[in-house]
Design an enzyme around this catalytic site. Structure first.
Site, PDB file in Angstrom:
ATOM      1  N   ASP A 107       0.836  -1.186   0.000  1.00  0.00           N
ATOM      2  CA  ASP A 107       0.000   0.000   0.000  1.00  0.00           C
ATOM      3  C   ASP A 107       0.882   1.252   0.000  1.00  0.00           C
ATOM      4  O   ASP A 107       1.700   1.427  -0.894  1.00  0.00           O
ATOM      5  CB  ASP A 107      -0.945  -0.062   1.210  1.00  0.00           C
ATOM      6  CG  ASP A 107      -2.039   0.977   1.200  1.00  0.00           C
ATOM      7  OD1 ASP A 107      -3.083   0.725   0.582  1.00  0.00           O
ATOM      8  OD2 ASP A 107      -1.845   2.034   1.826  1.00  0.00           O
ATOM      9  N   HIS A 272      -7.039  -7.070   0.868  1.00  0.00           N
ATOM     10  CA  HIS A 272      -5.977  -6.077   0.716  1.00  0.00           C
ATOM     11  C   HIS A 272      -4.841  -6.310   1.701  1.00  0.00           C
ATOM     12  O   HIS A 272      -3.669  -6.131   1.362  1.00  0.00           O
ATOM     13  CB  HIS A 272      -6.571  -4.680   0.922  1.00  0.00           C
ATOM     14  CG  HIS A 272      -5.577  -3.568   0.842  1.00  0.00           C
ATOM     15  ND1 HIS A 272      -4.866  -3.270  -0.304  1.00  0.00           N
ATOM     16  CD2 HIS A 272      -5.173  -2.655   1.779  1.00  0.00           C
ATOM     17  CE1 HIS A 272      -4.083  -2.228  -0.087  1.00  0.00           C
ATOM     18  NE2 HIS A 272      -4.248  -1.846   1.171  1.00  0.00           N
TER      19      HIS A 272
END
Length: 292
Positions: A107, A272
């Site tokens: 991320d 994620h």
């Protein structure tokens, strides 16, 4: 008690004027630096780091502006540019005795890793990116109704003041939304770990917003300049992502290949937060990467 990565030493390392990074270090062998994402801290690597420490010196910092690391005021766009944050990471590794190292990011940490690979190719031997696109590509593919999934990018891109006020007024609800919505396996994030992410993010609203604001401004400028100059990541690169490309109608591997000609690209069914939901897959990918 605050959760920690078992068996790792924790210290603070000065990396720039008036900025120090909080870092967990464990294991021995060739160095690997692991950079966390949003809205998390170095703790997201707890499973991966423990496994990799069997063969490597593993270095897990809190990024500038996050967790227990320094949070300088956003005096201008450079303070939280990925260029500045990447320089922090290179300086950290050097202070710990490593001039060259493998680097993996998730991320926001992956954006820092990409910038480190572009700006410091002599220092980065291998690069892994988890579930993110380079900044230019991210903005290019987020449009229309599909962009609603990334509303936070647009909120935090606004000038200083309103985003910080809005998020600060309901920080746990804001950050907790992403911890819940982006997790395919809630059991992968125990209550004490989730609480630590919320506490750390609640205490870092201005600097987290500044990090995102930079990605809508100066980081875009830097990547445009790199693309115009034909600059690439020439080290071996591994990318792991959810299958966002098929959902949003673009070829993820093709986008990445323009930046990284020596590319291994794979998709996972995990959510994620794949370093917590599928740590074995991430460990296997990083170990395969450093052998290339």
């Amino acid at each position: 008690m605050t959760p920690v990565i078992p068996g790792f030493d924790h210290q603070r390392v000065t990396v720039a004027d008036d900025v120090d990074l909080y870092v967990a270090v464990g294991g021995s062998g060739s160095p690997i630096v692991l950079l966390h994402g949003f809205p998390q801290t170095h703790l997201m690597w707890r499973h991966v780091a423990a496994e990799l420490a069997a063969d490597h010196t593993v270095i897990c910092p809190d990024l500038r502006g996050y967790g227990a690391s320094g949070k300088p005021a956003e005096t201008d766009g450079t303070v939280y540019s990925k260029r500045t944050m990447a320089a922090d990471v290179v300086a950290l590794a050097k202070e710990l005795g490593h001039d060259r190292f493998a680097l993996a990011g998730h991320d926001r940490g992956a954006l820092v890793a990409i910038r480190a690979g572009l700006d410091h190719p002599g220092a980065i031997s291998h690069l892994a990116s988890l579930d993110v696109l380079p900044t230019l590509d991210m903005w290019d593919i987020l449009h229309g109704a599909d962009a609603a999934v990334a509303f936070h990018l647009y909120l935090m891109a606004q000038p200083p003041g309103l985003p910080e006020q809005m998020i600060g007024a309901s920080a746990d609800a804001f950050f907790g939304h992403f911890l819940d919505a982006w997790t395919a396996d809630p059991d992968a994030m125990p209550a004490d770990v989730r609480a630590e992410y919320l506490r750390a993010s609640r205490d870092a609203v201005p600097s987290i917003v500044a990090d995102y604001r930079a990605s809508a401004g100066i980081d875009v400028e830097h990547e445009r300049a790199d693309r115009a100059a034909g600059k690439q990541l020439l080290m071996p690169v591994t990318v792991l992502q959810q299958d966002w490309g098929s959902r949003l109608g673009y070829d993820v591997a093709d986008l990445w290949r323009a930046w990284a000609p020596d590319l291994v690209h794979g998709t996972l069914t995990a959510g994620h937060f794949m370093a917590e939901e599928a740590p074995g897959d991430v460990v296997d990918a990083v170990r395969a990467l450093v052998k290339r």
